[in-house]
Structure formats: C-alpha cells, structure tokens
Design an enzyme around this catalytic site. Sequence first.
Site, short mmCIF file in Angstrom:
data_model
loop_
_atom_site.label_atom_id
_atom_site.label_comp_id
_atom_site.label_asym_id
_atom_site.label_seq_id
_atom_site.Cartn_x
_atom_site.Cartn_y
_atom_site.Cartn_z
N GLU A 51 0.92 -1.21 -0.02
CA GLU A 51 0.08 0.20 -0.02
C GLU A 51 0.63 1.01 -0.38
O GLU A 51 1.72 1.12 1.01
CB GLU A 51 -0.70 -0.08 1.01
CG GLU A 51 -1.77 1.27 1.08
CD GLU A 51 -3.08 1.42 2.00
OE1 GLU A 51 -3.44 0.24 2.62
OE2 GLU A 51 -3.47 2.84 2.45
N GLU B 61 4.80 4.78 3.41
CA GLU B 61 4.80 6.34 3.49
C GLU B 61 5.69 6.47 4.00
O GLU B 61 6.71 6.19 4.53
CB GLU B 61 3.97 6.05 5.37
CG GLU B 61 2.91 7.12 5.20
CD GLU B 61 2.11 7.90 4.84
OE1 GLU B 61 2.63 9.30 4.57
OE2 GLU B 61 1.05 7.79 4.15
N ASP C 57 9.98 7.65 -0.39
CA ASP C 57 9.08 7.49 -0.85
C ASP C 57 8.91 6.48 -2.04
O ASP C 57 10.11 5.19 -2.74
CB ASP C 57 9.95 8.81 -2.73
CG ASP C 57 9.21 9.74 -3.58
OD1 ASP C 57 8.21 8.65 -3.66
OD2 ASP C 57 9.65 10.28 -4.07
N ASP D 245 -2.90 12.19 -2.70
CA ASP D 245 -2.94 13.27 -2.57
C ASP D 245 -3.10 14.15 -4.22
O ASP D 245 -2.52 13.39 -5.24
CB ASP D 245 -1.74 14.69 -2.62
CG ASP D 245 -0.72 14.22 -1.08
OD1 ASP D 245 -2.27 14.33 0.24
OD2 ASP D 245 -0.19 13.23 -1.02
N LYS E 80 -4.10 21.94 -8.45
CA LYS E 80 -3.63 23.25 -9.26
C LYS E 80 -3.20 22.66 -10.61
O LYS E 80 -2.06 21.85 -10.64
CB LYS E 80 -3.16 24.21 -7.85
CG LYS E 80 -3.32 24.45 -7.22
CD LYS E 80 -2.58 25.73 -6.56
CE LYS E 80 -3.41 26.56 -5.15
NZ LYS E 80 -2.51 26.81 -4.61
N ASP F 103 -11.50 10.71 -4.07
CA ASP F 103 -12.63 11.54 -3.75
C ASP F 103 -12.67 12.69 -4.85
O ASP F 103 -13.25 13.67 -4.38
CB ASP F 103 -13.25 11.42 -2.83
CG ASP F 103 -12.41 12.23 -1.76
OD1 ASP F 103 -10.71 12.92 -2.59
OD2 ASP F 103 -12.64 12.82 -0.81
N THR G 145 -11.47 4.64 5.05
CA THR G 145 -9.84 4.83 5.90
C THR G 145 -10.31 6.74 5.63
O THR G 145 -11.24 6.83 5.63
CB THR G 145 -9.00 5.74 3.70
OG1 THR G 145 -9.21 7.02 3.59
CG2 THR G 145 -8.57 4.59 3.56
N PHE H 247 -9.00 9.86 5.03
CA PHE H 247 -9.24 10.56 4.01
C PHE H 247 -10.69 10.66 3.76
O PHE H 247 -11.07 11.36 3.51
CB PHE H 247 -8.37 10.63 3.16
CG PHE H 247 -7.18 11.93 3.40
CD1 PHE H 247 -6.35 11.31 4.44
CD2 PHE H 247 -7.58 13.65 2.43
CE1 PHE H 247 -5.24 12.35 5.05
CE2 PHE H 247 -6.23 14.17 3.21
CZ PHE H 247 -5.05 14.09 4.36
N GLU H 248 -11.24 9.45 3.61
CA GLU H 248 -12.65 8.73 2.72
C GLU H 248 -13.90 9.76 3.63
O GLU H 248 -14.50 10.49 2.85
CB GLU H 248 -12.39 7.67 1.88
CG GLU H 248 -14.07 7.15 2.14
CD GLU H 248 -13.69 5.90 1.16
OE1 GLU H 248 -12.82 5.04 2.62
OE2 GLU H 248 -14.15 5.17 0.58
#
Length: 235
Positions: free
Chosen positions: A67, A92, A119, A142, A146, A178, A209, A211-212
């Site tokens: 993941e 992560e 990374d 992420d 922009k 999302d 999650t 963020f979800e």
Amino acid sequence: MTAPPDIEAGPPPGHRAIRSYTLRAGRITVAQRRALQELWPRYGLEFAPRPLEPRQVFGREAPLVMEIGFGDGELLAAMAAAEPERDFLGVEVHEPGIGHALLLAERLGLRNLRFIRHDAVEVLAQQLADASLARLQLFFPDPWPKKRHHKRRLVQPAFVGLVARRLAPGGIFHVATDWAPYAEHIEAVVAGEPAFAQPPLPAASRPRTRFERRGERLGHEVWERAWQRSTRPAG
Ligand SMILES: C[S@@+](CC[C@H](N)C(=O)[O-])C[C@H]1O[C@@H](n2cnc3c(N)ncnc32)[C@H](O)[C@@H]1O
C-alpha cells in the site's frame, strides 16, 4: 519527441526528483514517537536500492500486498489482520502516520505487516522485483488540484507502467479517490497501459480510510477501480 522519463533509473544527474508529497511537520504524540523508536526494529524496513526478499523478511512464501501512502495505517492494519494468509508492505513518508500504524501493528500482534519510510516511487522502482506483488493499493492519493502541480500526481504513465511490471500476472491495481478530476486523469492514464487492457473487476470491499471519511463529510463521491494485470508479460 522527448523520451519518457526512466522511472527505474531515477532523475538524471543534477536533476531533482518531482515528489508526490510535501513533508508536513504534523503533531506527533509521545506514544507515536516511542513507537518509531521502539517498534521500528520489529516492523520497519530500511530503504535500499536493491530488491528485497519477501521470503526473508516475512519468513514464508505468501502473496505480497503493497500500500502506497497508507496515512494513519488504520485500513492497512485492518486488512493485514483480516487476511493473515497474505503479507503486507506499507510505504509512507508521514512520521505521525507511521507511528500510529506501528502502534496498531503491535496492538493487533501482526506478523504479516512491515513498513518502509521512504518515497514509494523509489521503493517500487528500486526495492521490488518484477512480478513480486499480488496487489498494489493506492487509496486517496494527494490530488494536487492546481494545474501547475499536476506533475506531482503519483499516477502518471511511467508510474502505471512500473506498477504493471511489479505486479504478478493476474495481480490487482486497486485505486480510489474522491477527487473527480483526478479520477478522470487516472482512468485515462491506465487506459494507455496495455497490461491493464481488461475492464476493471468489481473492487473488493474494504474499510474506509481517514481521508475518505473526511471527503464524505464534505460531500465528495468516492470513485474506485480494481484493474487486473494481464497474464501476458508486462512490457
Ligand atoms: C491524501 S493522504 C491519504 C492517506 C490515506 N491513504 C487515507 O486515505 O487516509 C496521501 C498520503 O500519501 C502519502 N504519500 C504521498 N506520496 C507518497 C510517496 N511518494 N511515497 C510515500 N507516501 C506518499 C502522504 O504522505 C499522505 O499521507
């Protein structure tokens, strides 16, 4: 025509890699800091530019799930607990999140979960062998909304080609976001990768999650796909 970037070799000398993250300072709790010191030797793997040997790391032969950007690790730890027949590798860069995930791994007594703090593009490019993954999961990356930041999005043609090569034939690339414009971008990029030519499979159910849940509170809809790598060799 300019050649596509060689994601496995990394940027040419004198050029800096474009990162898909910014290192946020973030508040770290005492328990998370302790976990980073005391639990890292048990659950952490150092980044190294050579393929790791899952058999040595986990002490067995089992399908490997990676993941990328697991955040606080709640989903990753829950999945590792629910699928003891698979091994899990979380990558992560956010320290408090890694600390939180280490605490979960300890609390749940997980033996099939390890973490790399680096990374994930470099981990995938340099620390994993071809056809070594049964599943690659990328949940709520992420979105870099922009336009001038679009180049920082993780999902790019070179990245998807690399995912295809690291997945075993029949392996799954499971993605959710999302952010509708990012979903469109991902769909278009994956459509350009011949190894993912088959229509996506129904995505397996999974815990939500952090963020979800945040996106849901803002009224965002979740878009999710599970592409299966073709059984023909990836190019
Ligand atoms: C928007 S958050 C989502 C976290 C989690 N998946 C969730 O849904 O709650 C994206 C996460 O990906 C991590 N990330 C972004 N690019 C990364 C990279 N190249 N390698 C490792 N982690 C990365 C960030 O640090 C961040 O924690």
